[in-house]
Design a protein around this motif. Structure first.
Motif, mmCIF file in Angstrom:
data_model
loop_
_atom_site.group_PDB
_atom_site.id
_atom_site.type_symbol
_atom_site.label_atom_id
_atom_site.label_comp_id
_atom_site.label_asym_id
_atom_site.label_seq_id
_atom_site.Cartn_x
_atom_site.Cartn_y
_atom_site.Cartn_z
ATOM 1 N N MET A 100 0.336 -1.763 0.287
ATOM 2 C CA MET A 100 -0.038 -0.020 -0.060
ATOM 3 C C MET A 100 1.332 1.097 -0.017
ATOM 4 O O MET A 100 0.658 2.328 -0.029
ATOM 5 C CB MET A 100 -0.294 -0.127 1.144
ATOM 6 N N TRP A 122 -4.777 0.644 -3.852
ATOM 7 C CA TRP A 122 -4.873 1.846 -3.591
ATOM 8 C C TRP A 122 -3.340 1.940 -2.336
ATOM 9 O O TRP A 122 -3.447 1.183 -1.611
ATOM 10 C CB TRP A 122 -5.925 1.949 -1.991
ATOM 11 N N ARG A 123 -2.823 3.072 -2.641
ATOM 12 C CA ARG A 123 -1.213 2.918 -1.774
ATOM 13 C C ARG A 123 -1.255 4.808 -1.624
ATOM 14 O O ARG A 123 0.186 5.395 -2.141
ATOM 15 C CB ARG A 123 -0.276 2.815 -3.330
ATOM 16 N N PRO A 124 -1.806 4.864 -0.483
ATOM 17 C CA PRO A 124 -1.748 5.868 -0.524
ATOM 18 C C PRO A 124 -0.607 6.312 0.673
ATOM 19 O O PRO A 124 0.005 7.139 0.890
ATOM 20 C CB PRO A 124 -3.241 6.371 1.112
#
Ligand SMILES: [Zn+2]
Length: 175
Positions: A100, A122-124
């Motif tokens: 992530m 999703w790579r916040p």
């Protein structure tokens, strides 16, 4: 932090403090693969960083080994499966959180059967700088992001488990 929070959903009264220590340690073990960088393992190799030590198979094997070592006395009878499940989830959480972040190299979740590297959609989470470089302006920004995206949800999960258990206990006592 993730391992400690996950532990609240697996732990029942009884297991000693080493339950938590083992979970936190298992969650850190996958990054021992950075020795490979110093030993010259090629970037992206299955034995390299974010390779096999970040896989689900490795998590299952490490959890089995540590659970076996920790729970040989009879006090653990009937709880070994849950201990293994916790250590597996704690170890696997490392790869999931790595997948992530915005690093260049994904995680070999399915090694040794499939060496491909994966990211979650999703790579916040910003990727942390290595070792002592963490103590820098960028390291501080990453730490703040991790507080928000890892520590805070972990604390909420732990709190929810504690509250749910408190609620369940009187009901169980009445039954
Ligand atoms: Zn890692």
């Amino acid at each position: 932090m993730a391992a400690l929070a996950l532990g609240t959903s697996f732990r029942r009264p009884g297991p000693p403090a080493r339950f938590w220590v083992a979970g936190a340690a298992c969650a850190m073990v996958p990054d021992l693969d950075i020795v490979g960088l110093w030993l010259g393992v090629p970037w992206g190799h299955v034995l390299g960083h974010r390779g096999i030590t970040h896989s689900l198979a490795f998590a299952a094997a490490l959890a089995a080994l540590v659970a076996w070592a920790l729970s040989r006395d009879r006090g653990w009878d009937g709880r070994r499966g849950r201990l293994w499940a916790y250590l597996f989830v704690a170890t696997a959480s490392h790869g999931v959180l790595d997948a992530m972040n915005d690093a260049a190299l994904g995680v070999a979740f399915f090694a040794p059967f499939d060496a491909r590297r994966y990211f979650l959609p999703w790579r916040p989470i910003p990727v942390a700088p290595f070792a002592l470089r963490f103590f820098s302006a960028r390291g501080w920004r990453v730490f703040q992001a991790e507080l928000l995206m890892i520590w805070l949800p972990a604390a909420v999960l732990a709190l929810a488990c504690v509250v749910a258990r408190r609620r369940a206990r009187p009901a169980a006592a009445r039954a």
